[in-house]
Design a protein around this motif. Structure first.
Motif: not given
Length: 85
Positions: A37-40, A66-67, A74-78
């Motif tokens: 998405p554009d907002y990522l 983003l998967e 699912v948004l994964e943040l590390n």
């Protein structure tokens, strides 16, 4: 003569085949970016700004993925936090 073909030395890949392989990798990478998405990128920057209020981290220390599956995203943040001694 099939058995004799086995003993022939394999020639080095041509520059055209190497360029083709590299182009396929680039195209595949760009396709994955296009599906995001554009907002990522903006979201990632805002998350970095919030984390920086509390901890000194660089942009490279925050990874967002983003998967998408069939019925779920699912948004994964590390975040790699600095060590404190």
């Amino acid at each position: 003569m099939g058995i004799f073909d086995y003993f022939k030395s394999k020639s080095a890949p041509t520059s055209a085949s190497v360029a083709k392989d590299r182009l396929q990798i680039i195209v595949a990478h760009e396709r994955t970016k296009r599906c995001q998405p554009d907002y990522l990128p903006k979201m990632q920057q805002e998350i970095i700004d919030v984390i920086r209020k509390y901890v000194d981290v660089g942009s490279e220390d925050v990874q967002i993925q983003l998967e998408n599956t069939d019925d779920c995203s699912v948004l994964e943040l590390n975040v790699t936090l600095p060590e404190h001694n």
